[in-house]
Design a protein around this motif. Structure first.
Motif: not given
Length: 366
Positions: A56, A59-60, A62, A81-83, A85
């Motif tokens: 991740g 992918s996490n 952007r 940031l997501s997940g 991360l």
């Protein structure tokens, strides 16, 4: 989690209204990709015991455009940031380090690039900044400084060439299809400057290539991406975004010139042809003028109408009255007699005119 991340600034005439042209947005996408790839490199360098970045990691991450400020086009990019991360701190730092290192790399002389910036990632500048025009720049804040790193077309070229023998840039090539290779899905474009280039051919263009191949009277405009060497010589057409047929380009170019005339164009006298009336005539000549006929010389007349003349037996000419849509042909026959005929330039009249010209214009023997 969302935080302020960077404020890139686009400068140049296109950005004076503080708007972002759609084609420039791809530079921001390329900027995001480079940050991710550089952050991966930095993470693995700082964790030599690992073979891969955490799941991740990319992918996490952007970047979002949060707002556009004044000062040419100044963007505020937010880091989202997501997940997992978003819950860890150390991994986040690599994206900020990548952001700063990109700016430092752009600001550095091409012979003194930062050692921590891997050469294999310099190829990303083939995409980052490619939409910039000659008078434009992308400015990125430098860490701990009040000034900014300026990415221009020239700087982008030098960065790529620091790691490779060629660099990519947008192309717009004009020429005619000299030869078609259907097996390889390519055609050879004979350029107007005398050079040539092999162009990838989409399947949808094959019928057009059959129609216009070998017909130098009709030009093709190729828009896409090409590779160039350090002397700015085209090496290869990498990809094609658009292919446009310019039928009877010499006629089209001449009408473009006449369209620029203003009243008084001839020693203070001379009416400018009516734009709408001339457009109707030019469209028919460009679209339907027969290939078997030699091209005419096209001249504006002082009364606002047009005269077409051919270098052929009998000195044929055609007066076109734009207002009445009438055309009057004149030539001298084999025995010096006048050959005259008038045409009403409606749809059937154009067909009759072209058929008549085909029968009555005889090219002079060399």
């Amino acid at each position: 989690m969302k935080t302020e991340f960077s404020q890139p600034r686009f400068t140049g005439a296109r950005f004076d209204d503080h708007t972002l042209p759609v084609d420039v947005a791809r530079d921001l996408a390329a900027y995001e990709i480079l940050i991710v790839e550089l952050a991966k490199h930095l993470y693995l360098k700082n964790h030599p015991d690992r073979q891969r970045v955490p799941k991740g990691f990319a992918s996490n991450f952007r970047l979002d455009i949060e707002r556009i400020d004044e000062g040419s086009t100044k963007l505020l990019l937010a880091l989202v940031l997501s997940g997992a991360l978003a819950l860890t701190g150390g991994e986040q730092d690599h994206f900020a380090q990548a952001r700063d290192l990109i700016a430092v790399c752009i600001a550095a002389p091409e012979n003194a690039l930062p050692a921590e910036f891997p050469k294999e990632l310099l190829v990303h500048f083939n995409q980052l900044g490619r939409s910039l025009r000659e008078d434009e720049a992308l400015e990125l804040p430098l860490p701990g400084a009040n000034n900014a790193a300026r990415l221009t077309q020239t700087k982008r070229k030098l960065l790529v060439l620091a790691a490779d023998q060629v660099y990519e840039r947008d192309i717009s090539l004009i020429g005619y299809i000299e030869e078609v290779d259907f097996a390889r899905s390519t055609f050879r474009l004979k350029l107007v400057d005398g050079g040539q280039s092999t162009v990838p051919m989409p399947d949808s263009f094959q019928n057009t290539a059959r129609t216009y191949g070998g017909r130098s009277r009709h030009q093709i405009n190729v828009v896409g991406v090409g590779t160039y060497d350090s002397w700015d010589r085209l090496q290869k057409v990498v990809s094609v975004d658009a292919l446009e047929v310019i039928k009877n380009h010499a006629i089209s170019a001449r009408f473009d010139e006449i369209t620029q005339l203003e009243s008084g164009w001839f020693e203070g006298d001379g009416l400018a042809p009516d734009a709408d009336e001339m457009s109707a005539v030019s469209e028919k000549l460009i679209a339907d003028y027969p290939d078997k006929l030699p091209l005419p010389q096209i001249a504006p007349k002082q009364d606002g109408n047009l005269l077409l003349e051919w270098k052929a037996e009998g000195d044929p000419s055609l007066d076109i009255n734009l207002t009445s849509s009438l055309a009057s042909f004149h030539a001298f026959g084999e025995h010096g007699e006048d050959v005259e005929r008038d045409f009403n330039l409606d749809t059937a009249g154009w067909q009759s005119l072209f058929a008549f010209l085909g029968d009555n214009i005889r090219v002079r023997e060399a």
